[in-house]
Design an enzyme around this catalytic site. Sequence first.
Site, mmCIF file in Angstrom:
data_model
loop_
_atom_site.group_PDB
_atom_site.id
_atom_site.type_symbol
_atom_site.label_atom_id
_atom_site.label_comp_id
_atom_site.label_asym_id
_atom_site.label_seq_id
_atom_site.Cartn_x
_atom_site.Cartn_y
_atom_site.Cartn_z
ATOM 1 C CD GLU A 26 -3.206 0.119 0.463
ATOM 2 O OE1 GLU A 26 -3.957 1.338 -0.235
ATOM 3 O OE2 GLU A 26 -3.318 -0.985 -0.059
ATOM 4 C CG ASP B 150 -2.065 10.515 6.584
ATOM 5 O OD1 ASP B 150 -2.357 9.129 6.001
ATOM 6 O OD2 ASP B 150 -2.312 9.912 4.901
#
Length: 268
Positions: free
Chosen positions: A49, A60
């Site tokens: 990924e 994030d």
Amino acid sequence: MERYQQLFKQLAAKNEGAFVPFVQLGDPTPALSLEIIDTLIAAGADALELGIPFSDPLADGPTIQNAALRAFAAGVTPGICFEMLAEIRKKHPTIPIGLLMYANLVFHNGIDTFYQRCADVGVDSVLIADVPFEESLPFRTAALRHGIAPIFICPPNADDDLLREIASHGRGYTYLLSRAGVTGAENHGQLPLNHLIDKLCEYNAAPALQGFGISEPEQVKISLAAGAAGAISGSAIVKIIENNVSQPAEMLAQLANFVTNMKAATRS
């Protein structure tokens, strides 16, 4: 897309789950990033990924934001990321490669052009973190046109309608969130997700990989016990990179050790 099907078939035959590491492309430099990816694969990663660095990564936490900043400081651009992807694919022809990214990067040269580029370099899937399912039609249509699996996030509070939609339109795998919030190994909360996984299976969804806050082998075992096909770990891996930027040999050794232990947890 077929690489995911092949992978899950092979793992099921061995009674194993998938372990999938996440890293930002180009962190801390393009050359070392390629070495990192080779190391992850050699240590047992079942799929990759990969992030394309973005200046405003809403999903994030600080660890992965810092990874993007390091990549930017090394001069990394989306163009360089695609060159790296082509190199990774050439060296590793069978491993599934997924991108985890943000919509602005997809829009930049046009949605169709973006997915064509992904297909050209051998990317298998794309997850766009800031596009909710309800707004995904133009993205998933273009993805399928170019043989790219559209990946959807299944949140822990997903209702039945959303589960059906994800099952119907997702390909490759289903990204099952351990919890709400942003990424980060320090945020451990794992909800019991058996009921979601049972429903996704009932609706014939792509296999579920659990992510967010996965940083220890025990968590991988818990995910698999709940019925997930595997686990994704990002922040814990990126933290190893961050802590060893000035000592690449130590970084690679620690990454290999981490992945080996996480992969071992998929076999019990």
